[in-house]
Design a protein around this motif. Sequence first.
Motif, PDB file in Angstrom:
ATOM      1  N   PHE A  50      77.046  87.848  46.577  1.00 51.93           N
ATOM      2  CA  PHE A  50      76.985  86.486  46.060  1.00 51.93           C
ATOM      3  C   PHE A  50      75.554  86.130  45.669  1.00 51.93           C
ATOM      4  O   PHE A  50      74.593  86.698  46.169  1.00 51.93           O
ATOM      5  CB  PHE A  50      77.483  85.483  47.107  1.00 51.93           C
ATOM      6  CG  PHE A  50      78.971  85.464  47.246  1.00 51.93           C
ATOM      7  CD1 PHE A  50      79.725  84.500  46.592  1.00 51.93           C
ATOM      8  CD2 PHE A  50      79.630  86.407  48.016  1.00 51.93           C
ATOM      9  CE1 PHE A  50      81.100  84.478  46.710  1.00 51.93           C
ATOM     10  CE2 PHE A  50      81.007  86.401  48.139  1.00 51.93           C
ATOM     11  CZ  PHE A  50      81.754  85.433  47.476  1.00 51.93           C
ATOM     12  N   PHE A  51      75.403  85.161  44.757  1.00 50.09           N
ATOM     13  CA  PHE A  51      74.085  84.681  44.361  1.00 50.09           C
ATOM     14  C   PHE A  51      73.370  84.082  45.572  1.00 50.09           C
ATOM     15  O   PHE A  51      73.988  83.441  46.417  1.00 50.09           O
ATOM     16  CB  PHE A  51      74.189  83.597  43.285  1.00 50.09           C
ATOM     17  CG  PHE A  51      74.620  84.087  41.940  1.00 50.09           C
ATOM     18  CD1 PHE A  51      73.938  85.105  41.292  1.00 50.09           C
ATOM     19  CD2 PHE A  51      75.707  83.515  41.300  1.00 50.09           C
ATOM     20  CE1 PHE A  51      74.329  85.550  40.042  1.00 50.09           C
ATOM     21  CE2 PHE A  51      76.102  83.947  40.049  1.00 50.09           C
ATOM     22  CZ  PHE A  51      75.413  84.970  39.418  1.00 50.09           C
ATOM     23  N   LYS A  52      72.076  84.305  45.634  1.00 57.75           N
ATOM     24  CA  LYS A  52      71.237  83.731  46.682  1.00 57.75           C
ATOM     25  C   LYS A  52      70.817  82.327  46.241  1.00 57.75           C
ATOM     26  O   LYS A  52      70.808  81.994  45.057  1.00 57.75           O
ATOM     27  CB  LYS A  52      69.992  84.580  46.905  1.00 57.75           C
ATOM     28  CG  LYS A  52      70.264  86.069  47.035  1.00 57.75           C
ATOM     29  CD  LYS A  52      70.362  86.482  48.465  1.00 57.75           C
ATOM     30  CE  LYS A  52      70.466  87.966  48.642  1.00 57.75           C
ATOM     31  NZ  LYS A  52      71.743  88.550  48.340  1.00 57.75           N
ATOM     32  N   ASP A  92      83.272  73.007  35.029  1.00 59.76           N
ATOM     33  CA  ASP A  92      82.256  73.972  34.583  1.00 59.76           C
ATOM     34  C   ASP A  92      82.491  75.336  35.210  1.00 59.76           C
ATOM     35  O   ASP A  92      82.237  76.370  34.604  1.00 59.76           O
ATOM     36  CB  ASP A  92      80.847  73.500  34.959  1.00 59.76           C
ATOM     37  CG  ASP A  92      80.378  72.306  34.149  1.00 59.76           C
ATOM     38  OD1 ASP A  92      80.943  72.070  33.061  1.00 59.76           O
ATOM     39  OD2 ASP A  92      79.455  71.608  34.616  1.00 59.76           O
ATOM     40  N   CYS A  93      82.956  75.341  36.454  1.00 56.26           N
ATOM     41  CA  CYS A  93      83.086  76.588  37.216  1.00 56.26           C
ATOM     42  C   CYS A  93      84.394  77.340  36.969  1.00 56.26           C
ATOM     43  O   CYS A  93      84.434  78.558  37.080  1.00 56.26           O
ATOM     44  CB  CYS A  93      82.960  76.303  38.703  1.00 56.26           C
ATOM     45  SG  CYS A  93      81.373  75.612  39.176  1.00 56.26           S
ATOM     46  N   SER A 100      83.051  84.589  40.710  1.00 58.11           N
ATOM     47  CA  SER A 100      83.264  85.459  41.877  1.00 58.11           C
ATOM     48  C   SER A 100      81.964  85.802  42.609  1.00 58.11           C
ATOM     49  O   SER A 100      81.994  86.225  43.754  1.00 58.11           O
ATOM     50  CB  SER A 100      83.977  86.746  41.465  1.00 58.11           C
ATOM     51  OG  SER A 100      83.162  87.494  40.593  1.00 58.11           O
ATOM     52  N   LYS A 101      80.805  85.605  41.968  1.00 55.58           N
ATOM     53  CA  LYS A 101      79.500  85.837  42.609  1.00 55.58           C
ATOM     54  C   LYS A 101      78.898  84.539  43.137  1.00 55.58           C
ATOM     55  O   LYS A 101      77.831  84.546  43.733  1.00 55.58           O
ATOM     56  CB  LYS A 101      78.525  86.461  41.605  1.00 55.58           C
ATOM     57  CG  LYS A 101      78.867  87.882  41.210  1.00 55.58           C
ATOM     58  CD  LYS A 101      77.822  88.436  40.268  1.00 55.58           C
ATOM     59  CE  LYS A 101      76.536  88.648  41.047  1.00 55.58           C
ATOM     60  NZ  LYS A 101      75.468  89.255  40.282  1.00 55.58           N
ATOM     61  N   LYS A 107      88.825  75.209  44.967  1.00 51.73           N
ATOM     62  CA  LYS A 107      88.681  74.088  44.032  1.00 51.73           C
ATOM     63  C   LYS A 107      87.626  74.371  42.961  1.00 51.73           C
ATOM     64  O   LYS A 107      87.302  73.498  42.153  1.00 51.73           O
ATOM     65  CB  LYS A 107      88.315  72.812  44.795  1.00 51.73           C
ATOM     66  CG  LYS A 107      89.421  72.343  45.732  1.00 51.73           C
ATOM     67  CD  LYS A 107      89.023  71.076  46.448  1.00 51.73           C
ATOM     68  CE  LYS A 107      90.140  70.626  47.368  1.00 51.73           C
ATOM     69  NZ  LYS A 107      89.798  69.381  48.056  1.00 51.73           N
ATOM     70  N   HIS A 108      87.055  75.594  42.975  1.00 53.04           N
ATOM     71  CA  HIS A 108      86.039  76.010  41.999  1.00 53.04           C
ATOM     72  C   HIS A 108      84.797  75.115  42.044  1.00 53.04           C
ATOM     73  O   HIS A 108      84.312  74.660  41.013  1.00 53.04           O
ATOM     74  CB  HIS A 108      86.608  76.053  40.583  1.00 53.04           C
ATOM     75  CG  HIS A 108      87.862  76.853  40.456  1.00 53.04           C
ATOM     76  ND1 HIS A 108      87.892  78.210  40.683  1.00 53.04           N
ATOM     77  CD2 HIS A 108      89.120  76.489  40.149  1.00 53.04           C
ATOM     78  CE1 HIS A 108      89.130  78.642  40.516  1.00 53.04           C
ATOM     79  NE2 HIS A 108      89.902  77.619  40.197  1.00 53.04           N
ATOM     80  N   VAL A 109      84.300  74.870  43.242  1.00 55.42           N
ATOM     81  CA  VAL A 109      83.111  74.041  43.419  1.00 55.42           C
ATOM     82  C   VAL A 109      82.052  74.835  44.176  1.00 55.42           C
ATOM     83  O   VAL A 109      82.320  75.379  45.244  1.00 55.42           O
ATOM     84  CB  VAL A 109      83.443  72.743  44.199  1.00 55.42           C
ATOM     85  CG1 VAL A 109      82.182  71.949  44.485  1.00 55.42           C
ATOM     86  CG2 VAL A 109      84.432  71.891  43.430  1.00 55.42           C
ATOM     87  N   LYS A 110      80.853  74.889  43.633  1.00 49.23           N
ATOM     88  CA  LYS A 110      79.712  75.497  44.315  1.00 49.23           C
ATOM     89  C   LYS A 110      78.948  74.378  45.007  1.00 49.23           C
ATOM     90  O   LYS A 110      78.665  73.337  44.414  1.00 49.23           O
ATOM     91  CB  LYS A 110      78.799  76.220  43.321  1.00 49.23           C
ATOM     92  CG  LYS A 110      77.484  76.706  43.922  1.00 49.23           C
ATOM     93  CD  LYS A 110      77.706  77.736  44.999  1.00 49.23           C
ATOM     94  CE  LYS A 110      76.379  78.209  45.584  1.00 49.23           C
ATOM     95  NZ  LYS A 110      76.574  79.142  46.662  1.00 49.23           N
ATOM     96  N   THR A 111      78.608  74.578  46.286  1.00 51.29           N
ATOM     97  CA  THR A 111      77.861  73.597  47.066  1.00 51.29           C
ATOM     98  C   THR A 111      76.554  74.220  47.539  1.00 51.29           C
ATOM     99  O   THR A 111      76.545  75.347  48.017  1.00 51.29           O
ATOM    100  CB  THR A 111      78.683  73.145  48.291  1.00 51.29           C
ATOM    101  OG1 THR A 111      79.923  72.607  47.832  1.00 51.29           O
ATOM    102  CG2 THR A 111      77.949  72.104  49.099  1.00 51.29           C
TER     103      THR A 111
END
Length: 134
Positions: A50-52, A92-93, A100-101, A107-111
């Motif tokens: 995953f992205f840092k 957006d996601c 996937s990264k 819910k396709h949300v990055k926090t």
Amino acid sequence: MTVQYSQKYETIKNICLDAGFNTSPICHQILTSGRVPFLPYKRPMTKKGFFKKYEYVYDEHLDIYICPNEKDLHYKTTNREGYRIYESNPEDCEGCPFLSKCTQSKKHVKTIARHVWEADHIRHTGEWHGDLRA
């Protein structure tokens, strides 16, 4: 005796600590005392693949994070522990090639959480790198 003790340490300008002390409250206390904390780099605790957090750019002026796909994560709330919470727009996601990264959220949300006293920027100063003229 107490007066001598405080005078003895009054001239200390820099505090060098182990990575275990690299917490926002400790850094805040050191900074508000007029000193500079010097702490080693602490590896991100992100799941493999995953992205840092540092791969998301924080824009201090706009108070947003920008993801690797150049979409904004906006401030949502501050939790009880003092972390400002930033979230992406699920629209957006949803179709993002990096989803996937980025997140496993259904819910396709990055926090992203950023402590109100976060002081990671100190490592990027000239003083940290040995340039005492900074």
